[in-house]
Enzyme design. Structure first.
Site, PDB file in Angstrom:
ATOM      1  N   GLY A   8       0.803  -1.224   0.000  1.00 44.90           N
ATOM      2  CA  GLY A   8       0.000   0.000   0.000  1.00 44.90           C
ATOM      3  C   GLY A   8       0.824   1.256   0.000  1.00 44.90           C
ATOM      4  N   GLY A   9       2.128   1.133  -0.321  1.00 44.47           N
ATOM      5  CA  GLY A   9       3.004   2.294  -0.249  1.00 44.47           C
ATOM      6  C   GLY A   9       3.182   2.998  -1.585  1.00 44.47           C
ATOM      7  CG  ASN A  10       6.247   5.878  -1.610  1.00 39.81           C
ATOM      8  OD1 ASN A  10       5.584   6.887  -1.391  1.00 39.81           O
ATOM      9  ND2 ASN A  10       7.179   5.447  -0.781  1.00 39.81           N
ATOM     10  CD  GLU A  36      -1.030  -0.009   4.098  1.00 37.92           C
ATOM     11  OE1 GLU A  36      -0.724  -1.161   4.392  1.00 37.92           O
ATOM     12  OE2 GLU A  36      -0.236   0.787   3.565  1.00 37.92           O
ATOM     13  CB  THR A 137      15.874  -1.207  -9.757  1.00 35.98           C
ATOM     14  OG1 THR A 137      15.594  -0.016  -9.016  1.00 35.98           O
ATOM     15  CG2 THR A 137      15.702  -0.892 -11.233  1.00 35.98           C
ATOM     16  CB  CYS A 142       6.828   6.763  -7.226  1.00 38.49           C
ATOM     17  SG  CYS A 142       7.047   5.066  -6.662  1.00 38.49           S
ATOM     18  CG  HIS A 204      19.320   2.713  -0.863  1.00 42.51           C
ATOM     19  ND1 HIS A 204      18.362   1.828  -1.262  1.00 42.51           N
ATOM     20  CD2 HIS A 204      19.198   3.784  -1.695  1.00 42.51           C
ATOM     21  CE1 HIS A 204      17.677   2.334  -2.280  1.00 42.51           C
ATOM     22  NE2 HIS A 204      18.166   3.521  -2.553  1.00 42.51           N
ATOM     23  NE  ARG A 316      12.651   2.992   0.685  1.00 45.29           N
ATOM     24  CZ  ARG A 316      11.700   3.524  -0.037  1.00 45.29           C
ATOM     25  NH1 ARG A 316      10.448   3.226   0.214  1.00 45.29           N
ATOM     26  NH2 ARG A 316      11.971   4.341  -1.012  1.00 45.29           N
TER      27      ARG A 316
HETATM   28  P1  NAD Z   1       6.778   1.902   1.214  1.00 46.52           P
HETATM   29  O1  NAD Z   1       7.609   2.095   2.422  1.00 46.52           O
HETATM   30  O2  NAD Z   1       5.987   3.055   0.705  1.00 46.52           O
HETATM   31  O3  NAD Z   1       5.803   0.645   1.456  1.00 46.52           O
HETATM   32  C1  NAD Z   1       5.094   0.619   2.625  1.00 46.52           C
HETATM   33  C2  NAD Z   1       3.977  -0.383   2.482  1.00 46.52           C
HETATM   34  O4  NAD Z   1       4.476  -1.712   2.555  1.00 46.52           O
HETATM   35  C3  NAD Z   1       2.968  -0.262   3.576  1.00 46.52           C
HETATM   36  O5  NAD Z   1       2.046   0.723   3.247  1.00 46.52           O
HETATM   37  C4  NAD Z   1       2.366  -1.656   3.629  1.00 46.52           C
HETATM   38  O6  NAD Z   1       1.352  -1.776   2.661  1.00 46.52           O
HETATM   39  C5  NAD Z   1       3.512  -2.529   3.189  1.00 46.52           C
HETATM   40  N1  NAD Z   1       4.119  -3.185   4.355  1.00 46.52           N
HETATM   41  C6  NAD Z   1       5.106  -2.695   5.128  1.00 46.52           C
HETATM   42  N2  NAD Z   1       5.397  -3.587   6.100  1.00 46.52           N
HETATM   43  C7  NAD Z   1       4.585  -4.642   5.908  1.00 46.52           C
HETATM   44  C8  NAD Z   1       4.425  -5.878   6.572  1.00 46.52           C
HETATM   45  N3  NAD Z   1       5.178  -6.202   7.627  1.00 46.52           N
HETATM   46  N4  NAD Z   1       3.506  -6.731   6.092  1.00 46.52           N
HETATM   47  C9  NAD Z   1       2.760  -6.424   5.019  1.00 46.52           C
HETATM   48  N5  NAD Z   1       2.869  -5.265   4.350  1.00 46.52           N
HETATM   49  C10 NAD Z   1       3.774  -4.391   4.796  1.00 46.52           C
HETATM   50  O7  NAD Z   1       7.713   1.313   0.101  1.00 46.52           O
HETATM   51  P2  NAD Z   1       7.727   1.722  -1.435  1.00 46.52           P
HETATM   52  O8  NAD Z   1       8.322   3.074  -1.575  1.00 46.52           O
HETATM   53  O9  NAD Z   1       6.411   1.421  -2.020  1.00 46.52           O
HETATM   54  O10 NAD Z   1       8.811   0.715  -1.962  1.00 46.52           O
HETATM   55  C11 NAD Z   1       8.525  -0.656  -2.241  1.00 46.52           C
HETATM   56  C12 NAD Z   1       9.849  -1.281  -2.569  1.00 46.52           C
HETATM   57  O11 NAD Z   1      10.459  -0.552  -3.644  1.00 46.52           O
HETATM   58  C13 NAD Z   1      10.870  -1.215  -1.430  1.00 46.52           C
HETATM   59  O12 NAD Z   1      11.690  -2.344  -1.543  1.00 46.52           O
HETATM   60  C14 NAD Z   1      11.690   0.032  -1.756  1.00 46.52           C
HETATM   61  O13 NAD Z   1      12.971   0.014  -1.174  1.00 46.52           O
HETATM   62  C15 NAD Z   1      11.751  -0.074  -3.255  1.00 46.52           C
HETATM   63  N6  NAD Z   1      12.022   1.183  -3.963  1.00 46.52           N
HETATM   64  C16 NAD Z   1      11.191   2.230  -3.828  1.00 46.52           C
HETATM   65  C17 NAD Z   1      11.441   3.402  -4.533  1.00 46.52           C
HETATM   66  C18 NAD Z   1      10.536   4.574  -4.439  1.00 46.52           C
HETATM   67  O14 NAD Z   1      10.804   5.586  -5.099  1.00 46.52           O
HETATM   68  N7  NAD Z   1       9.447   4.499  -3.724  1.00 46.52           N
HETATM   69  C19 NAD Z   1      12.538   3.471  -5.395  1.00 46.52           C
HETATM   70  C20 NAD Z   1      13.377   2.354  -5.524  1.00 46.52           C
HETATM   71  C21 NAD Z   1      13.082   1.211  -4.806  1.00 46.52           C
END
Ligand code: NAD
Length: 399
Positions: A8-10, A36, A137, A142, A204, A316
Site C-alpha cells: 500500500g506504499g509508494n 490500511e 529495481t 515515486c 543506500h 529502509r
Molecule cells: P513503502 O515504504 O511506501 O511501502 C510501505 C507499504 O508496505 C505499507 O504501506 C504496507 O502496505 C507494506 N508493508 C510494510 N510492512 C509490511 C508488513 N510487515 N507486512 C505487510 N505489508 C507491509 O515502500 P515503497 O516506496 O512502495 O517501496 C517498495 C519497494 O520498492 C521497497 O523495496 C523500496 O525500497 C523499493 N524502492 C522504492 C522506490 C521509491 O521511489 N518508492 C525506489 C526504488 C526502490
C-alpha cells in the site's frame, strides 16, 4: 490481465493507478493490514481513482477490489506483484500461497537479494506450480501525495532487468511487463545476477555511511540531500563497493565459465542504463549522482527527537537494504571466497546502527542471520550447493 498488487506504499500507489488505467486489466490490491485497506478504499472513494502524476502528465485508474482477505484477493489472479519492502515478502507470500492458482506469475519489484530462495521457501508446494520472478529495481522513483488518492512519479528508469525461475520464462514475463509497466523490461539469465546486481544494496547503505559515518550525536539543522549529497568521499566508497561486486562476479565466472553474470554491471554502467538522459553530468560517479534529475530533492531519512533532528538509521535504506540485500551479497562473497573489505566496513557500521549482528570476526555468523536473506540462512554454504542443489537451481541455468 488479472493482476494482484500487494502493498500500500509508494510503489503500490503507482502500480495501482497505472495498471487500472489500462482497459484490459482487472486490477486488485491486497493489503494484509485491514486498517490500511480501509484507508485505501476511503481515498479511492474520495478521488474516484488513483492519480499518477509524472513529467509526462497524469493517469487515473480505479482498482476493482481492495482487500485484506488473502483468499478473496488471490482468486483467479494471473500476475502477483509484490510492491513491498523486502521484509514483508515472506509473510505476504505465506498468506497468499494456499489460494493462488496454478500457472500464476509471482514477482517482486524490486527483488532485493535471494528473493528466489525466500519465495521457494514461503510458497512451499505452490512454488512448484508457479513462476517466480524479480525485477532488479523499481522502475520508478515515486512518492505518495495523498494516501489512497495520488502519487507523484519523480523519474522513470529507461530499462529494468528481470530474472525468473524457471529461467526460460524470463522472456515471456519481460514482454508482458514491458507492456504493462510501460518501461523496457529485459530478461536476464538467473536470479544470482539479481542478488549480486541489486544496486540499492550498494547505493543506500553506501550513501548513509558516507553521510553519517562521522555523526557523533549532534542535532542536524535539516535533512541533508541524499543523492545530491554524494561527495568525493562517498563516491569512493560506492566505487569500491561496486568494484568488490565485480570481483565476486569474475571469480564465479572463472570457476563456472557457462554462468552468465553479464547483468551484474558496475555502478556507473547501471546508472547510465537506468537513467539515460536524466544524468546531466557523467564526468564522474559523484557528478552522475548529483546531477540525476530522478534523484533531485530526495533527502536522507531523519527523525525528530527531543534534541532535534537526527539520522534515522532504522529507515529502509539500512533496515531493508542491509539484511535483505547487502547481507545476501556478502553471503555469496563468503561462499565464493572473495574478500570484500569496503562492503564489510559499511556492513559493520550499518549493523551497529541497526542494533543487529550479521558479520562477526569476518564471517556471516551473527545471531540475526536467521532473519536475513543470506543464502546461509537457507542452508547454502558452498558453491556446489548454489549450482547443484535442485532447490537452488534457479541460481544457474541448467546446461
Ligand atoms: P513503502 O515504504 O511506501 O511501502 C510501505 C507499504 O508496505 C505499507 O504501506 C504496507 O502496505 C507494506 N508493508 C510494510 N510492512 C509490511 C508488513 N510487515 N507486512 C505487510 N505489508 C507491509 O515502500 P515503497 O516506496 O512502495 O517501496 C517498495 C519497494 O520498492 C521497497 O523495496 C523500496 O525500497 C523499493 N524502492 C522504492 C522506490 C521509491 O521511489 N518508492 C525506489 C526504488 C526502490
Amino acid at each position: 490481465m488479472h493482476i494482484l498488487i500487494c502493498g500500500g506504499g509508494n510503489a503500490a500507489h503507482t502500480l495501482a493507478g497505472l495498471l487500472a488505467s489500462q482497459p484490459d486489466n482487472h486490477t486488485q490490491i491486497f493489503l494484509s493490514i485491514p486498517e490500511e485497506a480501509d484507508r485505501w478504499r476511503r481515498g479511492l472513494a474520495l478521488s474516484g481513482g488513483m492519480r499518477v502524476r509524472s513529467r509526462d502528465g497524469e493517469r487515473v485508474g480505479n482498482p476493482r477490489l481492495v482487500s485484506a482477505n488473502p483468499q478473496e484477493a488471490a482468486a483467479h489472479v494471473q500476475l502477483v506483484l509484490l510492491a513491498l519492502p523486502a521484509f514483508a515478502h515472506e509473510s505476504v507470500l505465506r498468506q497468499l500461497a494456499p489460494y493462488l492458482e496454478p500457472g500464476v506469475w509471482i514477482g517482486a519489484l524490486p527483488a532485493r537479494g535471494a528473493f528466489d530462495l525466500c519465495a521457494l521457501q514461503a510458497l512451499g508446494e505452490t512454488a512448484e506450480r508457479s513462476v517466480i520472478f524479480g525485477l532488479q529495481t523499481l522502475p520508478w522513483a515515486c512518492r505518495i501525495e495523498e494516501f489512497g488518492q495520488s502519487v507523484q512519479v519523480l523519474g522513470t528508469k529507461a530499462q529494468v532487468d528481470l530474472a525468473a525461475f524457471p529461467p526460460d520464462q524470463a522472456g515471456a514475463i519481460s514482454q508482458a511487463l514491458t507492456n504493462l509497466l510501460e518501461v523496457r523490461v529485459s530478461p536476464i539469465a538467473n536470479f544470482l545476477s539479481l542478488t549480486l546486481a541489486g544496486t540499492g544494496q550498494i547505493i543506500h547503505p553506501g550513501i548513509m555511511y558516507g553521510l553519517f559515518h562521522n555523526w557523533a550525536g549532534e542535532p542536524l539543522g535539516e535533512a541533508p540531500l541524499f543523492y545530491q549529497g554524494v561527495d568525493a568521499f562517498t563516491a569512493e566508497v560506492l566505487q569500491a563497493m561496486s568494484d568488490e561486486v565485480q570481483a565476486i562476479r569474475y571469480a564465479l565466472q572463472e570457476k563456472y565459465p557457462n554462468l552468465d553474470l553479464s547483468a551484474v554491471r558496475p555502478l556507473d554502467q547501471w546508472l547510465h542504463l537506468s537513467y539515460g538522459s536524466d544524468l546531466l553530468d557523467t564526468t564522474s560517479l559523484q557528478a552522475a549522482f548529483n546531477s540525476n534529475l530522478s534523484y533531485q530533492g530526495l533527502k536522507a531519512p531523519v527523525r525528530k527527537t527531543a534534541h532535534g533532528l537526527e539520522p534515522d538509521f532504522h529507515a529502509r535504506y539500512l533496515a531493508e537494504d542491509v539484511p535483505f540485500a547487502l547481507v545476501a551479497l556478502r553471503g555469496i562473497a563468503e561462499i565464493a571466497g572473495v574478500p570484500t573489505p569496503k562492503i564489510d566496513q559499511v556492513l559493520i557500521w550499518a549493523q551497529e546502527r541497526l542494533g543487529q549482528e550479521y558479520l562477526v570476526a569476518g564471517r556471516l555468523q551473527g545471531k540475526d542471520i536467521t532473519a536475513s536473506r543470506a543464502p546461509q540462512r537457507y542452508g547454502i554454504n558452498t558453491l556446489e550447493q548454489i549450482f547443484q542443489s535442485e532447490e537452488t537451481v534457479s541460481y544457474a541455468q541448467k546446461e
